[in-house]
Design a protein around this motif. Sequence first.
Motif, PDB file in Angstrom:
ATOM      1  N   ARG A  74     -16.548  -3.680  -0.875  1.00  0.00           N
ATOM      2  CA  ARG A  74     -16.498  -2.552   0.046  1.00  0.00           C
ATOM      3  C   ARG A  74     -15.254  -1.697  -0.118  1.00  0.00           C
ATOM      4  O   ARG A  74     -15.172  -0.617   0.450  1.00  0.00           O
ATOM      5  N   GLY A  75     -14.249  -2.222  -0.822  1.00  0.00           N
ATOM      6  CA  GLY A  75     -13.027  -1.452  -1.019  1.00  0.00           C
ATOM      7  C   GLY A  75     -12.185  -1.333   0.235  1.00  0.00           C
ATOM      8  O   GLY A  75     -11.441  -0.375   0.402  1.00  0.00           O
ATOM      9  N   ILE A  76     -12.330  -2.316   1.149  1.00  0.00           N
ATOM     10  CA  ILE A  76     -11.537  -2.301   2.381  1.00  0.00           C
ATOM     11  C   ILE A  76     -10.835  -3.646   2.556  1.00  0.00           C
ATOM     12  O   ILE A  76     -11.234  -4.649   1.974  1.00  0.00           O
ATOM     13  N   THR A  77      -9.776  -3.648   3.350  1.00  0.00           N
ATOM     14  CA  THR A  77      -9.102  -4.895   3.698  1.00  0.00           C
ATOM     15  C   THR A  77      -9.709  -5.400   5.005  1.00  0.00           C
ATOM     16  O   THR A  77      -9.863  -4.641   5.959  1.00  0.00           O
ATOM     17  N   ILE A  78     -10.063  -6.690   5.040  1.00  0.00           N
ATOM     18  CA  ILE A  78     -10.687  -7.287   6.224  1.00  0.00           C
ATOM     19  C   ILE A  78      -9.730  -8.265   6.899  1.00  0.00           C
ATOM     20  O   ILE A  78      -9.661  -8.334   8.124  1.00  0.00           O
ATOM     21  N   LEU A  79      -8.977  -9.012   6.085  1.00  0.00           N
ATOM     22  CA  LEU A  79      -8.071 -10.035   6.628  1.00  0.00           C
ATOM     23  C   LEU A  79      -6.619  -9.663   6.333  1.00  0.00           C
ATOM     24  O   LEU A  79      -6.301  -9.202   5.241  1.00  0.00           O
ATOM     25  N   ALA A  80      -5.734  -9.889   7.317  1.00  0.00           N
ATOM     26  CA  ALA A  80      -4.297  -9.682   7.083  1.00  0.00           C
ATOM     27  C   ALA A  80      -3.787 -10.784   6.156  1.00  0.00           C
ATOM     28  O   ALA A  80      -4.158 -11.943   6.306  1.00  0.00           O
ATOM     29  N   LYS A  81      -2.937 -10.420   5.179  1.00  0.00           N
ATOM     30  CA  LYS A  81      -2.438 -11.416   4.211  1.00  0.00           C
ATOM     31  C   LYS A  81      -0.947 -11.222   3.970  1.00  0.00           C
ATOM     32  O   LYS A  81      -0.434 -10.115   4.087  1.00  0.00           O
ATOM     33  N   ASN A  82      -0.292 -12.325   3.581  1.00  0.00           N
ATOM     34  CA  ASN A  82       1.163 -12.300   3.352  1.00  0.00           C
ATOM     35  C   ASN A  82       1.472 -12.310   1.870  1.00  0.00           C
ATOM     36  O   ASN A  82       0.765 -12.929   1.076  1.00  0.00           O
ATOM     37  N   THR A  83       2.557 -11.643   1.525  1.00  0.00           N
ATOM     38  CA  THR A  83       3.135 -11.779   0.194  1.00  0.00           C
ATOM     39  C   THR A  83       4.644 -11.590   0.324  1.00  0.00           C
ATOM     40  O   THR A  83       5.151 -11.357   1.422  1.00  0.00           O
ATOM     41  N   GLU A  84       5.332 -11.735  -0.799  1.00  0.00           N
ATOM     42  CA  GLU A  84       6.803 -11.633  -0.749  1.00  0.00           C
ATOM     43  C   GLU A  84       7.292 -11.021  -2.043  1.00  0.00           C
ATOM     44  O   GLU A  84       6.725 -11.253  -3.116  1.00  0.00           O
ATOM     45  N   ILE A  85       8.328 -10.180  -1.938  1.00  0.00           N
ATOM     46  CA  ILE A  85       8.985  -9.660  -3.138  1.00  0.00           C
ATOM     47  C   ILE A  85      10.493  -9.794  -2.946  1.00  0.00           C
ATOM     48  O   ILE A  85      10.972  -9.956  -1.821  1.00  0.00           O
ATOM     49  N   SER A  86      11.220  -9.764  -4.055  1.00  0.00           N
ATOM     50  CA  SER A  86      12.684  -9.778  -3.981  1.00  0.00           C
ATOM     51  C   SER A  86      13.214  -8.471  -4.550  1.00  0.00           C
ATOM     52  O   SER A  86      12.741  -8.000  -5.589  1.00  0.00           O
ATOM     53  N   TYR A  87      14.197  -7.903  -3.852  1.00  0.00           N
ATOM     54  CA  TYR A  87      14.815  -6.665  -4.326  1.00  0.00           C
ATOM     55  C   TYR A  87      16.329  -6.791  -4.154  1.00  0.00           C
ATOM     56  O   TYR A  87      16.831  -6.885  -3.036  1.00  0.00           O
ATOM     57  N   ARG A  88      17.026  -6.857  -5.284  1.00  0.00           N
ATOM     58  CA  ARG A  88      18.493  -6.947  -5.298  1.00  0.00           C
ATOM     59  C   ARG A  88      19.024  -8.023  -4.351  1.00  0.00           C
ATOM     60  O   ARG A  88      19.895  -7.785  -3.524  1.00  0.00           O
ATOM     61  N   GLY A  89      18.419  -9.213  -4.473  1.00  0.00           N
ATOM     62  CA  GLY A  89      18.917 -10.359  -3.701  1.00  0.00           C
ATOM     63  C   GLY A  89      18.388 -10.453  -2.289  1.00  0.00           C
ATOM     64  O   GLY A  89      18.673 -11.418  -1.577  1.00  0.00           O
ATOM     65  N   THR A  90      17.585  -9.473  -1.827  1.00  0.00           N
ATOM     66  CA  THR A  90      17.005  -9.526  -0.484  1.00  0.00           C
ATOM     67  C   THR A  90      15.530  -9.910  -0.594  1.00  0.00           C
ATOM     68  O   THR A  90      14.785  -9.356  -1.407  1.00  0.00           O
ATOM     69  N   LYS A  91      15.146 -10.877   0.231  1.00  0.00           N
ATOM     70  CA  LYS A  91      13.749 -11.319   0.260  1.00  0.00           C
ATOM     71  C   LYS A  91      12.998 -10.440   1.256  1.00  0.00           C
ATOM     72  O   LYS A  91      13.373 -10.327   2.423  1.00  0.00           O
ATOM     73  N   ILE A  92      11.918  -9.776   0.807  1.00  0.00           N
ATOM     74  CA  ILE A  92      11.125  -8.907   1.683  1.00  0.00           C
ATOM     75  C   ILE A  92       9.736  -9.534   1.849  1.00  0.00           C
ATOM     76  O   ILE A  92       8.958  -9.601   0.894  1.00  0.00           O
ATOM     77  N   ASN A  93       9.454 -10.044   3.059  1.00  0.00           N
ATOM     78  CA  ASN A  93       8.121 -10.566   3.377  1.00  0.00           C
ATOM     79  C   ASN A  93       7.249  -9.395   3.811  1.00  0.00           C
ATOM     80  O   ASN A  93       7.626  -8.628   4.705  1.00  0.00           O
ATOM     81  N   ILE A  94       6.077  -9.260   3.188  1.00  0.00           N
ATOM     82  CA  ILE A  94       5.178  -8.134   3.469  1.00  0.00           C
ATOM     83  C   ILE A  94       3.859  -8.676   4.020  1.00  0.00           C
ATOM     84  O   ILE A  94       3.298  -9.625   3.474  1.00  0.00           O
ATOM     85  N   VAL A  95       3.356  -8.070   5.100  1.00  0.00           N
ATOM     86  CA  VAL A  95       2.025  -8.397   5.620  1.00  0.00           C
ATOM     87  C   VAL A  95       1.147  -7.168   5.441  1.00  0.00           C
ATOM     88  O   VAL A  95       1.443  -6.100   5.973  1.00  0.00           O
ATOM     89  N   ASP A  96       0.067  -7.337   4.646  1.00  0.00           N
ATOM     90  CA  ASP A  96      -0.906  -6.249   4.435  1.00  0.00           C
ATOM     91  C   ASP A  96      -1.984  -6.381   5.504  1.00  0.00           C
ATOM     92  O   ASP A  96      -2.518  -7.466   5.718  1.00  0.00           O
ATOM     93  N   THR A  97      -2.300  -5.299   6.207  1.00  0.00           N
ATOM     94  CA  THR A  97      -3.227  -5.378   7.344  1.00  0.00           C
ATOM     95  C   THR A  97      -4.470  -4.521   7.106  1.00  0.00           C
ATOM     96  O   THR A  97      -4.437  -3.600   6.305  1.00  0.00           O
ATOM     97  N   PRO A  98      -5.577  -4.802   7.830  1.00  0.00           N
ATOM     98  CA  PRO A  98      -6.783  -3.968   7.689  1.00  0.00           C
ATOM     99  C   PRO A  98      -6.599  -2.613   8.356  1.00  0.00           C
ATOM    100  O   PRO A  98      -5.755  -2.451   9.240  1.00  0.00           O
ATOM    101  N   GLY A  99      -7.428  -1.634   7.941  1.00  0.00           N
ATOM    102  CA  GLY A  99      -7.337  -0.294   8.518  1.00  0.00           C
ATOM    103  C   GLY A  99      -8.439   0.024   9.509  1.00  0.00           C
ATOM    104  O   GLY A  99      -8.341   0.986  10.237  1.00  0.00           O
ATOM    105  N   HIS A 100      -9.522  -0.782   9.548  1.00  0.00           N
ATOM    106  CA  HIS A 100     -10.614  -0.498  10.484  1.00  0.00           C
ATOM    107  C   HIS A 100     -10.262  -0.984  11.881  1.00  0.00           C
ATOM    108  O   HIS A 100      -9.722  -2.074  12.041  1.00  0.00           O
ATOM    109  N   SER A 101     -10.638  -0.190  12.891  1.00  0.00           N
ATOM    110  CA  SER A 101     -10.340  -0.589  14.268  1.00  0.00           C
ATOM    111  C   SER A 101     -11.099  -1.851  14.660  1.00  0.00           C
ATOM    112  O   SER A 101     -10.672  -2.583  15.542  1.00  0.00           O
ATOM    113  N   ASP A 102     -12.217  -2.144  13.981  1.00  0.00           N
ATOM    114  CA  ASP A 102     -12.967  -3.381  14.269  1.00  0.00           C
ATOM    115  C   ASP A 102     -12.125  -4.628  13.989  1.00  0.00           C
ATOM    116  O   ASP A 102     -12.375  -5.688  14.561  1.00  0.00           O
ATOM    117  N   PHE A 103     -11.168  -4.510  13.073  1.00  0.00           N
ATOM    118  CA  PHE A 103     -10.327  -5.661  12.721  1.00  0.00           C
ATOM    119  C   PHE A 103      -8.938  -5.534  13.341  1.00  0.00           C
ATOM    120  O   PHE A 103      -7.950  -6.008  12.793  1.00  0.00           O
TER     121      PHE A 103
END
Length: 613
Positions: free
Chosen positions: A52-81
């Motif tokens: 469907r090309g949409i996000t349904i479930l919120a998911k976690n990932t992590e990246i590092s940038y110049r020694g700082t850990k950045i936790n990212i949560v990707d969320t859905p865009g539909h109001s149903d979720f």
Amino acid sequence: MPTPIRNIAIIAHVDHGKTTLVDAMLRQSGIFRANQEVVERVMDSNDLERERGITILAKNTEISYRGTKINIVDTPGHSDFGGEVERALRMVDGVLVLVDASEGPLPQTRYVLQKALAAKLPPIMVLNKIDRPDARPAAVLDEIYDLFIDLDATEDQLDFPVIYCNAKAGIAHAKLDDGSTTLEPLFEQIIASIPPPAGDPKAVLQIQVTNLDYSDFLGRLAIARVFQGTLKRGTEVGIAKLDGKIQPTKITKLFTFRGLERDEAEEVLAGDIVAIAGVEGIQIGESITDLANPAPLEPLLIDEPTLTMVFTINTSPFAGREGQFVTSRDLRARLERELLTNVSLRVEDTGTTDAFRVLGRGELQLAILIETMRREGYELMVGKPEIVVRTENGRRVEPLELLVIDCPESFIGIVMESLGSRRGEMKKMVNHHSGRVRMEFSIPSRGLIGLRSQLLTDTRGTALIHSLLEGWTEYAGDMAMRLTGALVADRPGVSVAYAIWGIQERGEMFVGPGVEVYEGMIVGENAREDDMNVNITKEKKQTNMRSSSADEAIRLIPPRDMTLEKAIEFIADDEYVEVTPKSIRLRKKVLDAKKRPKRWQEIRASAEASKLT
């Protein structure tokens, strides 16, 4: 010295580029090897999200940038979720609000921004898709300021930083045309604007579970944020249940996030996001705290559902042919399992043991659940969606929606006519002089049932339709819904081209030739408002006589392809959608044609009685 941490959620309206931006951030942070093959929108990991090309479930990932850990949560865009977004905001200290540089802020932008401002989370505004030929970043930025003021933002919240971005190309600019070729301005802004987590590693342990995952080797995994204290592997902790009881348990394994992988950890300090194994029975919203000195956190508050559907076992003549799980016990167990991870759903028992009332945020959320179940091998039937009506101060109230429709100027009249019959009131109309018009309506949630397919037909597929729960209003009375009847098979058998050729003048067909049917199965839509029983299995009589018209070529109009969403929108009160792993059929609740008229009168009488009470 502990690693500096930033926790952020990416929130936006559907299709404004959240998951694409996460892709670019992962690539530029060095998570992937130079020769590693990576699929597009890597965070959309399940099949339905990819199709469907949409996000349904919120998911976690992590990246590092110049020694700082950045936790990212990707969320859905539909109001149903929306329940996924509400949970995600509990895990983070700031948000990236993405807005399309052409479309501007839309209903879900308003919803997620309202939640973020209420939680006092500092926003970074990201104007995405600045490479679009119709991009208008300056005008969209003014619209965003208007939205902030409309949501009663404080002066501090109005002073938000702005990043101009092309997520697909992986480019961000602090100012338009500043020569940047990477996302470095965005990373720098995250570290500068998002505050570090406020927890104290030496305080009493406080952790809140905001998501659940499952591992074949470790069982249930609780994904949580450590608000206070330090969690160590092997320690005895208490799970503060939603009913207030403290349940002792031992932490067997801890994992932190690194890119799309999980790394095992011995301890996790306050402020980080962690996956915890060895916590059977834990639910979303519960807290993990110190056993000797418990200090549980407030449970998560999630907005109430507005739509209900009845899920029941398949009782058609074809029941059990295609599915693996067909009993009410299977259906109950699956719905209870869904409740563990989907906090915005509710399941209630009905008067019979075979049927369950499932309450959710919208048709799409429930359709995704049904589609997931059929792919897992379940057979079931679902009834027509109905809105949740409640009583406040002796008055019946129903949910009210803010509906935004974007369509070409030539279709304004037909859109307004359709919404007028569904008790929609126009609040605003904006013309950007691009050939398209954006209209805002206030409409009862009932008016949205079946609206999407009708408007897409009326506007020849050009309308963009978005809605958002606005509040509750006094019950508006009866509403005209489907104006057409159904073509119903009057006997079992296999559909025949000759019979369809004779019936197709009466309406639009849902089945082609060679399809097995049963009595009471809906095979098409009647052009008139009454139901019509038809013989779709009638074969051409063989004869020795010849005539000039006997061998006339049979030309069939292709049948309408009924997807799950279209079927759910189409059915009336006396109909079911039969869902199996291989088929989606429509049927009457009462299959026997002789009993059906009497039964329909009973349904109408009971509906009238419920209105009077």
